[in-house]
Scaffold this active site. Structure first.
Site, PDB file in Angstrom:
ATOM      1  N   ARG A  51       0.834  -1.220   0.000  1.00 22.07           N
ATOM      2  CA  ARG A  51       0.000   0.000   0.000  1.00 22.07           C
ATOM      3  C   ARG A  51       0.865   1.265   0.000  1.00 22.07           C
ATOM      4  NH1 ARG A  51      -2.686  -3.947  -0.488  1.00 22.07           N
ATOM      5  NH2 ARG A  51      -4.605  -4.464   0.635  1.00 22.07           N
TER       6      ARG A  51
ATOM      7  N   SER B 132     -10.927   0.951   3.683  1.00 22.43           N
ATOM      8  CA  SER B 132     -10.175   0.751   4.934  1.00 22.43           C
ATOM      9  C   SER B 132      -9.578   2.073   5.387  1.00 22.43           C
ATOM     10  CB  SER B 132      -9.030  -0.237   4.719  1.00 22.43           C
ATOM     11  OG  SER B 132      -9.525  -1.417   4.173  1.00 22.43           O
TER      12      SER B 132
ATOM     13  N   GLU C 117      -4.898   5.239   6.110  1.00 20.05           N
ATOM     14  CA  GLU C 117      -4.576   4.949   4.713  1.00 20.05           C
ATOM     15  C   GLU C 117      -4.954   6.114   3.781  1.00 20.05           C
ATOM     16  OE1 GLU C 117      -5.255   0.881   2.934  1.00 20.05           O
ATOM     17  OE2 GLU C 117      -6.571   2.080   1.664  1.00 20.05           O
TER      18      GLU C 117
HETATM   19  P1  FAD Z   1      -8.448   9.996  -4.901  1.00 25.66           P
HETATM   20  O1  FAD Z   1      -9.120   9.642  -3.652  1.00 25.66           O
HETATM   21  O2  FAD Z   1      -9.070  11.006  -5.773  1.00 25.66           O
HETATM   22  O3  FAD Z   1      -6.947  10.436  -4.569  1.00 25.66           O
HETATM   23  C1  FAD Z   1      -6.157   9.678  -3.669  1.00 25.66           C
HETATM   24  C2  FAD Z   1      -4.742  10.280  -3.672  1.00 25.66           C
HETATM   25  O4  FAD Z   1      -4.152  10.097  -4.960  1.00 25.66           O
HETATM   26  C3  FAD Z   1      -4.716  11.789  -3.417  1.00 25.66           C
HETATM   27  O5  FAD Z   1      -3.531  12.075  -2.736  1.00 25.66           O
HETATM   28  C4  FAD Z   1      -4.703  12.390  -4.818  1.00 25.66           C
HETATM   29  O6  FAD Z   1      -4.126  13.684  -4.876  1.00 25.66           O
HETATM   30  C5  FAD Z   1      -3.818  11.366  -5.542  1.00 25.66           C
HETATM   31  N1  FAD Z   1      -4.130  11.264  -6.972  1.00 25.66           N
HETATM   32  C6  FAD Z   1      -5.320  10.946  -7.541  1.00 25.66           C
HETATM   33  N2  FAD Z   1      -5.188  10.922  -8.878  1.00 25.66           N
HETATM   34  C7  FAD Z   1      -3.898  11.246  -9.151  1.00 25.66           C
HETATM   35  C8  FAD Z   1      -3.146  11.400 -10.352  1.00 25.66           C
HETATM   36  N3  FAD Z   1      -3.681  11.250 -11.561  1.00 25.66           N
HETATM   37  N4  FAD Z   1      -1.830  11.753 -10.243  1.00 25.66           N
HETATM   38  C9  FAD Z   1      -1.240  11.929  -9.033  1.00 25.66           C
HETATM   39  N5  FAD Z   1      -1.908  11.785  -7.869  1.00 25.66           N
HETATM   40  C10 FAD Z   1      -3.213  11.458  -7.938  1.00 25.66           C
HETATM   41  N6  FAD Z   1      -7.835   0.574  -1.971  1.00 25.66           N
HETATM   42  C11 FAD Z   1      -7.102  -0.547  -2.127  1.00 25.66           C
HETATM   43  O7  FAD Z   1      -5.871  -0.492  -2.263  1.00 25.66           O
HETATM   44  N7  FAD Z   1      -7.689  -1.781  -2.126  1.00 25.66           N
HETATM   45  C12 FAD Z   1      -9.021  -1.938  -1.997  1.00 25.66           C
HETATM   46  O8  FAD Z   1      -9.506  -3.061  -2.020  1.00 25.66           O
HETATM   47  C13 FAD Z   1      -9.817  -0.770  -1.824  1.00 25.66           C
HETATM   48  N8  FAD Z   1     -11.144  -0.894  -1.621  1.00 25.66           N
HETATM   49  C14 FAD Z   1     -11.897   0.229  -1.420  1.00 25.66           C
HETATM   50  C15 FAD Z   1     -13.265   0.086  -1.198  1.00 25.66           C
HETATM   51  C16 FAD Z   1     -14.053   1.195  -0.994  1.00 25.66           C
HETATM   52  C17 FAD Z   1     -15.547   1.015  -0.766  1.00 25.66           C
HETATM   53  C18 FAD Z   1     -13.491   2.490  -1.028  1.00 25.66           C
HETATM   54  C19 FAD Z   1     -14.353   3.705  -0.871  1.00 25.66           C
HETATM   55  C20 FAD Z   1     -12.129   2.651  -1.247  1.00 25.66           C
HETATM   56  C21 FAD Z   1     -11.300   1.517  -1.428  1.00 25.66           C
HETATM   57  N9  FAD Z   1      -9.925   1.616  -1.637  1.00 25.66           N
HETATM   58  C22 FAD Z   1      -9.165   0.492  -1.831  1.00 25.66           C
HETATM   59  C23 FAD Z   1      -9.264   2.931  -1.629  1.00 25.66           C
HETATM   60  C24 FAD Z   1      -9.335   3.667  -3.004  1.00 25.66           C
HETATM   61  O9  FAD Z   1     -10.360   3.169  -3.801  1.00 25.66           O
HETATM   62  C25 FAD Z   1      -8.028   3.561  -3.778  1.00 25.66           C
HETATM   63  O10 FAD Z   1      -6.971   4.096  -3.027  1.00 25.66           O
HETATM   64  C26 FAD Z   1      -8.095   4.287  -5.132  1.00 25.66           C
HETATM   65  O11 FAD Z   1      -6.913   4.028  -5.881  1.00 25.66           O
HETATM   66  C27 FAD Z   1      -8.281   5.805  -5.004  1.00 25.66           C
HETATM   67  O12 FAD Z   1      -8.545   6.317  -6.301  1.00 25.66           O
HETATM   68  P2  FAD Z   1      -9.187   7.747  -6.506  1.00 25.66           P
HETATM   69  O13 FAD Z   1      -9.144   8.045  -7.962  1.00 25.66           O
HETATM   70  O14 FAD Z   1     -10.516   7.809  -5.868  1.00 25.66           O
HETATM   71  O15 FAD Z   1      -8.151   8.655  -5.736  1.00 25.66           O
HETATM   72  P1  NAP Z   2     -10.513 -10.042   4.823  1.00 25.13           P
HETATM   73  O1  NAP Z   2     -10.490 -10.935   3.639  1.00 25.13           O
HETATM   74  O2  NAP Z   2     -11.591 -10.184   5.836  1.00 25.13           O
HETATM   75  O3  NAP Z   2      -9.110 -10.102   5.549  1.00 25.13           O
HETATM   76  C1  NAP Z   2      -8.854  -9.314   6.716  1.00 25.13           C
HETATM   77  C2  NAP Z   2      -7.418  -8.882   6.665  1.00 25.13           C
HETATM   78  O4  NAP Z   2      -6.598 -10.026   6.747  1.00 25.13           O
HETATM   79  C3  NAP Z   2      -7.123  -8.184   5.357  1.00 25.13           C
HETATM   80  O5  NAP Z   2      -6.751  -6.885   5.644  1.00 25.13           O
HETATM   81  C4  NAP Z   2      -6.037  -8.997   4.684  1.00 25.13           C
HETATM   82  O6  NAP Z   2      -4.860  -8.258   4.397  1.00 25.13           O
HETATM   83  C5  NAP Z   2      -5.665 -10.064   5.684  1.00 25.13           C
HETATM   84  N1  NAP Z   2      -5.731 -11.386   5.023  1.00 25.13           N
HETATM   85  C6  NAP Z   2      -6.828 -12.172   4.865  1.00 25.13           C
HETATM   86  N2  NAP Z   2      -6.480 -13.324   4.250  1.00 25.13           N
HETATM   87  C7  NAP Z   2      -5.166 -13.256   4.006  1.00 25.13           C
HETATM   88  C8  NAP Z   2      -4.238 -14.136   3.383  1.00 25.13           C
HETATM   89  N3  NAP Z   2      -4.628 -15.317   2.893  1.00 25.13           N
HETATM   90  N4  NAP Z   2      -2.952 -13.737   3.283  1.00 25.13           N
HETATM   91  C9  NAP Z   2      -2.554 -12.534   3.759  1.00 25.13           C
HETATM   92  N5  NAP Z   2      -3.395 -11.648   4.358  1.00 25.13           N
HETATM   93  C10 NAP Z   2      -4.671 -12.012   4.484  1.00 25.13           C
HETATM   94  O7  NAP Z   2     -10.510  -8.506   4.321  1.00 25.13           O
HETATM   95  P2  NAP Z   2     -11.671  -7.591   3.755  1.00 25.13           P
HETATM   96  O8  NAP Z   2     -11.796  -6.413   4.603  1.00 25.13           O
HETATM   97  O9  NAP Z   2     -12.875  -8.406   3.425  1.00 25.13           O
HETATM   98  O10 NAP Z   2     -10.995  -7.102   2.397  1.00 25.13           O
HETATM   99  C11 NAP Z   2     -10.741  -8.012   1.367  1.00 25.13           C
HETATM  100  C12 NAP Z   2      -9.581  -7.521   0.513  1.00 25.13           C
HETATM  101  O11 NAP Z   2      -9.925  -6.253  -0.079  1.00 25.13           O
HETATM  102  C13 NAP Z   2      -8.299  -7.281   1.324  1.00 25.13           C
HETATM  103  O12 NAP Z   2      -7.205  -7.647   0.532  1.00 25.13           O
HETATM  104  C14 NAP Z   2      -8.312  -5.793   1.580  1.00 25.13           C
HETATM  105  O13 NAP Z   2      -6.997  -5.242   1.637  1.00 25.13           O
HETATM  106  C15 NAP Z   2      -9.028  -5.258   0.343  1.00 25.13           C
HETATM  107  N6  NAP Z   2      -9.767  -4.039   0.699  1.00 25.13           N
HETATM  108  C16 NAP Z   2      -9.056  -2.898   0.827  1.00 25.13           C
HETATM  109  C17 NAP Z   2      -9.697  -1.713   1.128  1.00 25.13           C
HETATM  110  C18 NAP Z   2      -8.928  -0.432   1.201  1.00 25.13           C
HETATM  111  O14 NAP Z   2      -9.538   0.617   1.265  1.00 25.13           O
HETATM  112  N7  NAP Z   2      -7.626  -0.489   1.203  1.00 25.13           N
HETATM  113  C19 NAP Z   2     -11.072  -1.695   1.325  1.00 25.13           C
HETATM  114  C20 NAP Z   2     -11.750  -2.884   1.223  1.00 25.13           C
HETATM  115  C21 NAP Z   2     -11.097  -4.066   0.900  1.00 25.13           C
HETATM  116  P3  NAP Z   2      -4.649  -7.318   3.115  1.00 25.13           P
HETATM  117  O15 NAP Z   2      -5.479  -6.104   3.403  1.00 25.13           O
HETATM  118  O16 NAP Z   2      -3.198  -7.079   3.141  1.00 25.13           O
HETATM  119  O17 NAP Z   2      -5.111  -8.069   1.910  1.00 25.13           O
END
Ligand code: FAD
Ligand code: NAP
Length: 331
Positions: free
Chosen positions: A162, A231, A327
């Site tokens: 991340r 998250s 995050e």
């Molecule tokens: P924004 O929120 O608009 O911006 C985020 C940051 O990136 C800011 O600092 C912004 O200035 C910068 N930025 C945006 N666009 C650019 C660009 N073109 N150039 C330079 N900087 C830029 N994240 C995960 O990693 N895994 C997940 O599974 C995941 N699940 C999510 C689920 C939900 C329901 C939600 C709401 C979010 C989730 N996220 C997840 C977080 C998010 O979706 C990601 O981080 C996504 O990449 C953000 O994209 P955005 O375009 O909305 O960025």
């Molecule tokens: P989940 O599957 O319930 O798992 C809970 C946590 O345990 C996760 O954060 C995941 O880490 C870790 N995990 C589970 N199984 C694993 C494995 N086999 N090996 C290593 N790590 C493991 O999580 P969830 O909330 O439903 O989300 C599912 C996936 O979507 C996750 O990968 C999560 O990161 C991603 N997600 C991200 C965001 C975001 O905003 N960043 C939002 C929603 C979902 P990791 O997070 O490292 O995978």
């Protein structure tokens, strides 16, 4: 390029925090982006894609640029791989769906992540055991201050859990304009997370994509119904020694091996055990099914969300001695 004045940002961030931008540029081409950068003359500005990973603490921004450029261009193709350049404003999930339809594989586990392609490298988006950095060949960006175009190879991006160079050395210094992906023509499915393999009827990329979507829909609140940024805290990475000591004290501790010497703790478990799951006050709260997701029940400000997040961080630190890091980016 239309320049909007005093534009509300309520619909531009998935937490639906009320804020506004005195100057708002929605850029739909690189030329429009360069004109906006020229007009801004090196001034700092809020850069948004889909606004799904930001907390707007300020209520007024002097300027905001929304990256909305579109386009997917084939760069090269051979028997094993395809290379494509994708404009930063493309919607991430639509791109994942397009890849599946074309027979380009690797991104299935990242289906339904909100936001844009240009934001994907920033935190090296990841889900269900796959990170986007594995498939990125290069990132092209404009320097905000000069408009100069820069190209980053995958190694230059310094992708980590991340994390990337765009959150450190180049934080708020660039506008990513396009991302080059190298995708597989032969699928290699990652089905290790609980709930994925057992719901797949067959071992195909389509079935994996559908399983990921179904699992996400069953567990995560849709920001359109309940505003959130996914998250709120990163999973903390601690030493094996610290994890072992914690596991002695808290036998249910949820942990996963990260490197030989490090362990990833499930932040959701820590927040839940600290008593926050389903907490709510008048405006904001913690989701009832997923303790990592902070939600805006209506009218919550950036300060309301950040006060709640600080309270959670404090109680997790007191109970477990572990520091939770947010995050989303805070502006
Ligand atoms: P924004 O929120 O608009 O911006 C985020 C940051 O990136 C800011 O600092 C912004 O200035 C910068 N930025 C945006 N666009 C650019 C660009 N073109 N150039 C330079 N900087 C830029 N994240 C995960 O990693 N895994 C997940 O599974 C995941 N699940 C999510 C689920 C939900 C329901 C939600 C709401 C979010 C989730 N996220 C997840 C977080 C998010 O979706 C990601 O981080 C996504 O990449 C953000 O994209 P955005 O375009 O909305 O960025
Ligand atoms: P989940 O599957 O319930 O798992 C809970 C946590 O345990 C996760 O954060 C995941 O880490 C870790 N995990 C589970 N199984 C694993 C494995 N086999 N090996 C290593 N790590 C493991 O999580 P969830 O909330 O439903 O989300 C599912 C996936 O979507 C996750 O990968 C999560 O990161 C991603 N997600 C991200 C965001 C975001 O905003 N960043 C939002 C929603 C979902 P990791 O997070 O490292 O995978």
């Amino acid at each position: 390029m239309p320049l909007l004045r005093n534009q509300s940002l309520l619909d531009c961030n998935t937490l639906r925090i009320a804020a506004s931008a005195q100057h708002f540029y929605r850029v739909e081409s690189d030329a429009e982006l360069l004109s906006a950068l020229e007009a801004l003359q090196g001034e700092s500005f809020l850069l948004l894609g889909g606004g799904s990973n930001v907390v707007l603490q300020s209520t007024t921004f002097a300027s905001c640029v929304q990256q909305s450029t579109k386009g997917i261009a084939l760069v090269s193709e051979d028997a094993e791989y395809v290379t494509v350049d994708v404009a930063a404003g493309e919607i991430w999930h639509d791109f994942v769906t397009h890849c599946l339809q074309q027979g380009w594989h690797g991104l299935e586990n990242l289906a339904l992540i909100p936001g844009t392609v240009g934001a994907a490298p920033i935190q090296n988006i990841g889900a269900y055991g796959v990170e986007v950095g594995e498939f990125i060949e290069q990132v092209t960006a404009y320097e905000r201050s000069s408009g100069k175009s820069l190209v980053f190879s995958r190694a230059d991006c310094e992708f980590a859990y991340r994390d990337s160079v765009f959150k450190h050395r180049f934080e708020d210094a660039l506008v990513i304009s396009s991302v080059r992906f190298r995708l597989n023509k032969t699928p290699s499915l990652v089905c290790s997370y609980a709930g994925i393999a057992d719901t797949m009827q067959e071992q195909t990329p389509q079935a994996l994509y559908e399983a990921v979507i179904a699992l996400r829909r069953s567990k995560l609140p849709d920001p359109a119904d309940l505003p959130n940024v996914g998250s709120f805290f990163k999973n903390p990475i601690v030493s094996v020694a610290q994890a072992n000591a914690l596991a002695q004290q808290f036998p249910g501790l949820v942990q996963y091996a990260h490197t030989d010497s490090q362990v990833k703790l499930a932040a959701a478990w820590l927040v839940d055990q600290a008593g926050w799951k389903a907490y709510r006050n008048e405006k904001v709260g913690v989701h009832a099914q997923q303790a990592l997701v902070l939600v805006n029940h209506g009218g919550g400000s950036g300060d309301d969300i950040l006060t709640l997040s600080h309270d959670i961080q404090h109680s997790v630190a007191v109970k477990f001695g572990v520091s939770l890091q947010p995050e989303p980016r805070i502006y």
